[in-house]
Write a protein that holds these residues in place. Sequence first.
Motif, short mmCIF file in Angstrom:
data_model
loop_
_atom_site.label_atom_id
_atom_site.label_comp_id
_atom_site.label_asym_id
_atom_site.label_seq_id
_atom_site.Cartn_x
_atom_site.Cartn_y
_atom_site.Cartn_z
N UNK A 98 0.84 -1.20 0.00
CA UNK A 98 0.00 0.00 0.00
C UNK A 98 0.87 1.25 0.00
N UNK A 99 0.51 2.18 -0.84
CA UNK A 99 1.25 3.43 -0.96
C UNK A 99 1.01 4.34 0.23
N UNK A 100 2.01 5.15 0.59
CA UNK A 100 1.76 6.20 1.58
C UNK A 100 0.60 7.07 1.11
N UNK A 101 -0.20 7.52 2.05
CA UNK A 101 -1.38 8.29 1.71
C UNK A 101 -2.65 7.45 1.72
N UNK A 102 -2.50 6.11 1.63
CA UNK A 102 -3.65 5.24 1.80
C UNK A 102 -3.76 4.86 3.27
N UNK A 103 -4.93 4.42 3.67
CA UNK A 103 -5.11 4.05 5.08
C UNK A 103 -4.17 2.92 5.46
N UNK A 104 -4.10 1.88 4.64
CA UNK A 104 -3.23 0.75 4.97
C UNK A 104 -1.76 1.12 4.82
N UNK A 105 -1.43 1.97 3.87
CA UNK A 105 -0.04 2.41 3.72
C UNK A 105 0.43 3.25 4.89
N UNK A 106 -0.49 4.06 5.44
CA UNK A 106 -0.12 4.93 6.55
C UNK A 106 -0.19 4.24 7.92
N UNK A 107 -1.13 3.32 8.09
CA UNK A 107 -1.39 2.79 9.43
C UNK A 107 -1.27 1.27 9.57
N UNK A 108 -1.23 0.53 8.47
CA UNK A 108 -1.22 -0.93 8.55
C UNK A 108 0.17 -1.50 8.80
N UNK A 109 0.16 -2.78 9.16
CA UNK A 109 1.41 -3.53 9.34
C UNK A 109 1.28 -4.84 8.58
N UNK A 110 2.41 -5.35 8.14
CA UNK A 110 2.38 -6.62 7.40
C UNK A 110 2.04 -7.76 8.34
N UNK A 111 2.18 -8.97 7.86
CA UNK A 111 1.84 -10.16 8.65
C UNK A 111 2.41 -10.04 10.05
N UNK A 112 1.56 -10.27 11.02
CA UNK A 112 1.94 -10.16 12.42
C UNK A 112 1.09 -11.17 13.19
N UNK A 113 1.72 -12.11 13.80
CA UNK A 113 1.01 -13.11 14.60
C UNK A 113 -0.02 -13.88 13.77
N UNK A 114 0.28 -14.11 12.50
CA UNK A 114 -0.59 -14.93 11.68
C UNK A 114 -1.61 -14.19 10.85
N UNK A 115 -1.88 -12.92 11.14
CA UNK A 115 -2.89 -12.19 10.37
C UNK A 115 -2.34 -10.83 9.96
N UNK A 116 -2.74 -10.40 8.78
CA UNK A 116 -2.37 -9.06 8.34
C UNK A 116 -3.11 -8.05 9.20
N UNK A 117 -2.39 -7.09 9.68
CA UNK A 117 -2.97 -6.00 10.48
C UNK A 117 -3.13 -4.82 9.54
N UNK A 118 -4.28 -4.74 8.89
CA UNK A 118 -4.44 -3.74 7.84
C UNK A 118 -5.54 -2.71 8.12
N UNK A 119 -5.91 -2.55 9.35
CA UNK A 119 -6.70 -1.45 9.89
C UNK A 119 -8.18 -1.47 9.49
N UNK A 120 -8.50 -1.71 8.22
CA UNK A 120 -9.89 -1.59 7.79
C UNK A 120 -10.30 -2.71 6.83
N UNK A 121 -11.59 -2.94 6.81
CA UNK A 121 -12.23 -3.74 5.77
C UNK A 121 -13.19 -2.82 5.05
N UNK A 122 -13.31 -3.00 3.74
CA UNK A 122 -14.35 -2.27 3.01
C UNK A 122 -14.99 -3.21 2.00
N UNK A 123 -16.28 -3.07 1.82
CA UNK A 123 -17.01 -3.90 0.86
C UNK A 123 -16.40 -3.74 -0.53
N UNK A 124 -16.41 -4.84 -1.29
CA UNK A 124 -15.79 -4.81 -2.62
C UNK A 124 -16.78 -4.68 -3.76
N UNK A 125 -18.08 -4.68 -3.46
CA UNK A 125 -19.10 -4.57 -4.51
C UNK A 125 -20.42 -4.18 -3.87
N UNK A 126 -21.37 -3.69 -4.67
CA UNK A 126 -22.69 -3.40 -4.11
C UNK A 126 -23.35 -4.61 -3.46
N UNK A 127 -23.20 -5.79 -4.07
CA UNK A 127 -23.79 -7.00 -3.49
C UNK A 127 -23.15 -7.33 -2.15
#
Length: 142
Positions: A98-127
């Motif tokens: 993730x590039x700087x300026x994105x939420x995950x680029x600014x605040x996330x961490x890579x794999x840590x204790x088995x799970x990506x620590x990426x701050x947010x989830x967002x829906x990927x489609x209207x459905x």
Amino acid sequence: MPTESTLILVKPDGVATGHIGDVITRLERRRFSIDALKVVHATPAELRQHYAQLVDKPYYPDVEEFMLEGPLVAIVASGVDVIESFRKMTGPTNPQDALPGTIRGDFGRAWDLGAIRNVVHSSDSPASAKREIKIWFPDFKG
């Protein structure tokens, strides 16, 4: 252009590191509306519904364990192209990509204790948004 709604989850790492306000501020700066917001402690059943496409994956137990670590903040946001726009604001799943300026680029961490620590989830489609909003906000009528 018609407005649409999306579900955003500030995951336990985002809550624990104080980034709820950052996520909300970024939404508001883009002129998206916040239609519902709550702090919730997810249950295993809610997570299995939310991540239904991942439940059979070998890494799912790590995802569930991570999402049960603490509270999360569920948000319904709406606006023109909110799903695609917020996903661009979020950045790729892996914070290392993730590039700087994105939420995950600014605040996330890579794999840590088995799970990506990426701050947010967002829906990927209207459905997906419609399905996910019903899980976290069963009475939402927006």
